[in-house]
Design an enzyme around this catalytic site. Structure first.
Site, mmCIF file in Angstrom:
data_model
loop_
_atom_site.group_PDB
_atom_site.id
_atom_site.type_symbol
_atom_site.label_atom_id
_atom_site.label_comp_id
_atom_site.label_asym_id
_atom_site.label_seq_id
_atom_site.Cartn_x
_atom_site.Cartn_y
_atom_site.Cartn_z
ATOM 1 N N LYS A 59 0.697 -1.283 -0.221
ATOM 2 C CA LYS A 59 -0.123 -0.164 -0.069
ATOM 3 C C LYS A 59 1.055 1.434 -0.044
ATOM 4 O O LYS A 59 0.456 2.271 -0.601
ATOM 5 C CB LYS A 59 -1.008 0.065 1.315
ATOM 6 C CG LYS A 59 -2.022 -1.222 1.012
ATOM 7 C CD LYS A 59 -2.762 -1.372 2.354
ATOM 8 C CE LYS A 59 -3.613 -2.478 2.335
ATOM 9 N NZ LYS A 59 -4.496 -2.784 3.459
ATOM 10 N N HIS A 100 0.913 -5.835 17.766
ATOM 11 C CA HIS A 100 -0.107 -7.098 17.855
ATOM 12 C C HIS A 100 -0.475 -7.374 19.225
ATOM 13 O O HIS A 100 0.114 -7.064 20.342
ATOM 14 C CB HIS A 100 0.420 -8.192 17.471
ATOM 15 C CG HIS A 100 1.532 -8.984 18.053
ATOM 16 N ND1 HIS A 100 1.449 -9.529 19.239
ATOM 17 C CD2 HIS A 100 2.805 -8.905 17.753
ATOM 18 C CE1 HIS A 100 2.816 -9.790 19.632
ATOM 19 N NE2 HIS A 100 3.687 -9.571 18.755
#
Length: 117
Positions: A59, A100
């Site tokens: 991206k 995470h």
């Protein structure tokens, strides 16, 4: 100068299911990355973070996944900081952050173009 940014998030349970099939690891990650995962006991959060980093990278450079996943490596320096190494012909340097929880992994990539000519 910032040329692009990318971010990605994935559910760790999705990656946990995928790593049950060894083809997933071999298709998406290099030997160096897999060795790192093994040193972390194939922790699904670690693998999910690396997967997100590759998606975020795509991206940031604005192409989407139009390159082999193995052409981009998520490696770690001596202090454990993740960084991107690529075999692609890119004119950018990259900054990477991975985070995470038990349920989700997230990565953020900044593609930076040098002002030097």
């Amino acid at each position: 100068m910032i040329a692009g940014i990318g971010t990605d998030i994935v559910e760790v349970k999705r990656i946990k299911r995928l790593i049950q099939n060894s083809k997933f690891l071999n298709r998406c990650f290099t030997e160096k990355e897999i060795e790192y995962f093994k040193s972390r006991n194939l922790n699904p959060q670690t693998i999910a973070g690396a997967f997100c980093a590759k998606e975020a990278f795509s991206k940031a450079i604005g192409t989407g996944i139009r390159f082999p996943f193995k052409a981009v490596e998520v490696l770690h320096d001596g202090l454990g900081k993740p960084y991107i190494s690529t075999k692609l012909n890119c004119e950018y340097s990259f900054h990477l952050s991975i985070s995470h929880t038990k349920e989700y992994a997230l990565a953020f990539v900044i593609a930076e173009k040098s002002n030097a000519r």
